[in-house]
Write a protein that holds these residues in place. Structure first.
Motif, PDB file in Angstrom:
ATOM      1  N   PRO A  83       0.828  -1.212   0.000  1.00 50.92           N
ATOM      2  CA  PRO A  83       0.000   0.000   0.000  1.00 50.92           C
ATOM      3  C   PRO A  83       0.863   1.263   0.000  1.00 50.92           C
ATOM      4  N   VAL A  84       0.492   2.224  -0.850  1.00 46.38           N
ATOM      5  CA  VAL A  84       1.199   3.500  -0.949  1.00 46.38           C
ATOM      6  C   VAL A  84       0.218   4.621  -0.647  1.00 46.38           C
ATOM      7  N   LEU A  85       0.560   5.421   0.355  1.00 45.31           N
ATOM      8  CA  LEU A  85      -0.224   6.603   0.711  1.00 45.31           C
ATOM      9  C   LEU A  85       0.584   7.833   0.361  1.00 45.31           C
ATOM     10  N   VAL A  86       0.038   8.669  -0.508  1.00 46.89           N
ATOM     11  CA  VAL A  86       0.662   9.951  -0.836  1.00 46.89           C
ATOM     12  C   VAL A  86       0.173  10.971   0.177  1.00 46.89           C
ATOM     13  N   VAL A  87       1.129  11.703   0.753  1.00 50.64           N
ATOM     14  CA  VAL A  87       0.821  12.779   1.692  1.00 50.64           C
ATOM     15  C   VAL A  87       1.486  14.025   1.128  1.00 50.64           C
ATOM     16  N   SER A  88       0.668  14.969   0.642  1.00 55.27           N
ATOM     17  CA  SER A  88       1.243  16.084  -0.104  1.00 55.27           C
ATOM     18  C   SER A  88       0.476  17.376   0.080  1.00 55.27           C
ATOM     19  N   ALA A  89       1.192  18.487  -0.027  1.00 54.31           N
ATOM     20  CA  ALA A  89       0.557  19.801  -0.027  1.00 54.31           C
ATOM     21  C   ALA A  89      -0.084  20.079  -1.387  1.00 54.31           C
ATOM     22  N   ARG A  90       0.310  19.323  -2.395  1.00 49.88           N
ATOM     23  CA  ARG A  90      -0.299  19.439  -3.723  1.00 49.88           C
ATOM     24  C   ARG A  90      -1.646  18.742  -3.649  1.00 49.88           C
ATOM     25  N   ASP A  91      -2.703  19.531  -3.663  1.00 48.59           N
ATOM     26  CA  ASP A  91      -4.021  18.974  -3.374  1.00 48.59           C
ATOM     27  C   ASP A  91      -5.054  19.285  -4.462  1.00 48.59           C
ATOM     28  N   LEU A  92      -4.586  19.452  -5.693  1.00 46.70           N
ATOM     29  CA  LEU A  92      -5.501  19.698  -6.798  1.00 46.70           C
ATOM     30  C   LEU A  92      -6.007  18.364  -7.350  1.00 46.70           C
ATOM     31  N   PRO A  93      -7.178  18.363  -7.968  1.00 46.42           N
ATOM     32  CA  PRO A  93      -7.713  17.118  -8.525  1.00 46.42           C
ATOM     33  C   PRO A  93      -6.742  16.429  -9.489  1.00 46.42           C
ATOM     34  N   GLU A  94      -6.017  17.204 -10.295  1.00 44.40           N
ATOM     35  CA  GLU A  94      -5.080  16.585 -11.240  1.00 44.40           C
ATOM     36  C   GLU A  94      -3.892  15.932 -10.523  1.00 44.40           C
ATOM     37  N   ASP A  95      -3.491  16.465  -9.362  1.00 41.78           N
ATOM     38  CA  ASP A  95      -2.428  15.838  -8.574  1.00 41.78           C
ATOM     39  C   ASP A  95      -2.895  14.483  -8.060  1.00 41.78           C
ATOM     40  N   LYS A  96      -4.111  14.452  -7.556  1.00 38.84           N
ATOM     41  CA  LYS A  96      -4.671  13.190  -7.056  1.00 38.84           C
ATOM     42  C   LYS A  96      -4.822  12.171  -8.186  1.00 38.84           C
ATOM     43  N   ALA A  97      -5.285  12.633  -9.337  1.00 44.87           N
ATOM     44  CA  ALA A  97      -5.460  11.728 -10.478  1.00 44.87           C
ATOM     45  C   ALA A  97      -4.118  11.174 -10.942  1.00 44.87           C
ATOM     46  N   HIS A  98      -3.102  12.026 -10.997  1.00 50.21           N
ATOM     47  CA  HIS A  98      -1.772  11.579 -11.416  1.00 50.21           C
ATOM     48  C   HIS A  98      -1.204  10.573 -10.412  1.00 50.21           C
ATOM     49  N   ALA A  99      -1.412  10.824  -9.129  1.00 54.41           N
ATOM     50  CA  ALA A  99      -0.940   9.879  -8.100  1.00 54.41           C
ATOM     51  C   ALA A  99      -1.638   8.531  -8.253  1.00 54.41           C
ATOM     52  N   GLU A 100      -2.925   8.554  -8.529  1.00 55.81           N
ATOM     53  CA  GLU A 100      -3.668   7.310  -8.737  1.00 55.81           C
ATOM     54  C   GLU A 100      -3.145   6.573  -9.968  1.00 55.81           C
ATOM     55  N   GLU A 101      -2.880   7.309 -11.038  1.00 57.94           N
ATOM     56  CA  GLU A 101      -2.326   6.701 -12.254  1.00 57.94           C
ATOM     57  C   GLU A 101      -0.956   6.077 -11.986  1.00 57.94           C
ATOM     58  N   ALA A 102      -0.182   6.695 -11.090  1.00 63.96           N
ATOM     59  CA  ALA A 102       1.150   6.186 -10.744  1.00 63.96           C
ATOM     60  C   ALA A 102       1.068   4.947  -9.859  1.00 63.96           C
ATOM     61  N   GLY A 103      -0.130   4.697  -9.294  1.00 64.06           N
ATOM     62  CA  GLY A 103      -0.317   3.496  -8.492  1.00 64.06           C
ATOM     63  C   GLY A 103      -0.561   3.717  -7.025  1.00 64.06           C
ATOM     64  N   ALA A 104      -0.724   4.967  -6.603  1.00 60.77           N
ATOM     65  CA  ALA A 104      -0.991   5.234  -5.186  1.00 60.77           C
ATOM     66  C   ALA A 104      -2.354   4.666  -4.799  1.00 60.77           C
ATOM     67  N   ASN A 105      -2.423   4.118  -3.587  1.00 61.72           N
ATOM     68  CA  ASN A 105      -3.686   3.574  -3.086  1.00 61.72           C
ATOM     69  C   ASN A 105      -4.516   4.615  -2.354  1.00 61.72           C
ATOM     70  N   GLY A 106      -3.858   5.668  -1.874  1.00 60.75           N
ATOM     71  CA  GLY A 106      -4.560   6.697  -1.126  1.00 60.75           C
ATOM     72  C   GLY A 106      -3.836   8.027  -1.224  1.00 60.75           C
ATOM     73  N   TYR A 107      -4.548   9.102  -0.873  1.00 55.75           N
ATOM     74  CA  TYR A 107      -4.015  10.459  -1.000  1.00 55.75           C
ATOM     75  C   TYR A 107      -4.537  11.270   0.171  1.00 55.75           C
ATOM     76  N   LEU A 108      -3.638  11.975   0.838  1.00 57.46           N
ATOM     77  CA  LEU A 108      -4.023  12.849   1.943  1.00 57.46           C
ATOM     78  C   LEU A 108      -3.355  14.195   1.734  1.00 57.46           C
ATOM     79  N   GLY A 109      -4.176  15.246   1.613  1.00 60.14           N
ATOM     80  CA  GLY A 109      -3.643  16.588   1.410  1.00 60.14           C
ATOM     81  C   GLY A 109      -3.264  17.247   2.727  1.00 60.14           C
ATOM     82  N   LYS A 110      -2.130  17.940   2.709  1.00 62.14           N
ATOM     83  CA  LYS A 110      -1.689  18.714   3.873  1.00 62.14           C
ATOM     84  C   LYS A 110      -2.442  20.030   3.859  1.00 62.14           C
ATOM     85  N   PRO A 111      -2.783  20.599   4.983  1.00 57.94           N
ATOM     86  CA  PRO A 111      -2.559  20.104   6.348  1.00 57.94           C
ATOM     87  C   PRO A 111      -3.654  19.126   6.765  1.00 57.94           C
ATOM     88  N   PHE A 112      -3.387  18.391   7.842  1.00 55.97           N
ATOM     89  CA  PHE A 112      -4.335  17.426   8.374  1.00 55.97           C
ATOM     90  C   PHE A 112      -4.015  17.226   9.851  1.00 55.97           C
TER      91      PHE A 112
END
Length: 134
Positions: A83-112
């Motif tokens: 499992p890969v969780l991306v934790v990033s300040a980049r929180d635009l829809p295209e960032d999330k989509a690109h992370a999913e395409e790269a194989g990330a299982n989850g995405y959490l935008g900073k701050p949290f």
């Protein structure tokens, strides 16, 4: 195979966030949290270390992007299902989509909050069928 998660690979270039996330993961009961500041350090670690139970990574690293690191993990047969969780300040829809395409299982935008992070990690591990934390 043990019933609890043991090792997390945490790749984050910002020392403050790296320490904070490492503390959160240890608070969750992970036995070993390998904290690395760059994509190259992560690649080197993955060549010689045992397979992690979870990878948490930032997208914006100083040398190799988090997207590229995630793709490398997915192309490596022994780690393809980690499992890969991306934790990033980049929180635009295209960032999330690109992370999913790269194989990330989850995405959490900073701050949290710590609670949000813990919920996200537990949900990700449950949905990917990973071994559970204690």
């Amino acid at each position: 195979m043990e019933s609890d998660l043991r090792t997390v690979l945490l790749v984050e270039d910002a020392p403050f966030f790296r320490k904070m996330l490492g503390d959160y993961l240890r608070d969750m009961g992970f036995k070993e949290v390998v904290e690395l500041p760059s994509g190259r350090a992560a690649l080197k670690h993955l060549e010689t270390a045992a397979r992690p139970d979870l990878v948490c990574l930032d997208l914006t690293l100083p040398d190799i992007s988090g997207y590229d690191l995630c793709e490398h993990i997915r192309r490596t047969p022994a780690m393809a299902d980690v499992p890969v969780l991306v934790v990033s300040a980049r929180d635009l829809p295209e960032d999330k989509a690109h992370a999913e395409e790269a194989g990330a299982n989850g995405y959490l935008g900073k701050p949290f909050t710590q609670e949000e992070f813990t919920r996200r990690v537990r949900s990700l591990l449950k949905s990917t069928g990973a071994r559970r934390t204690p």
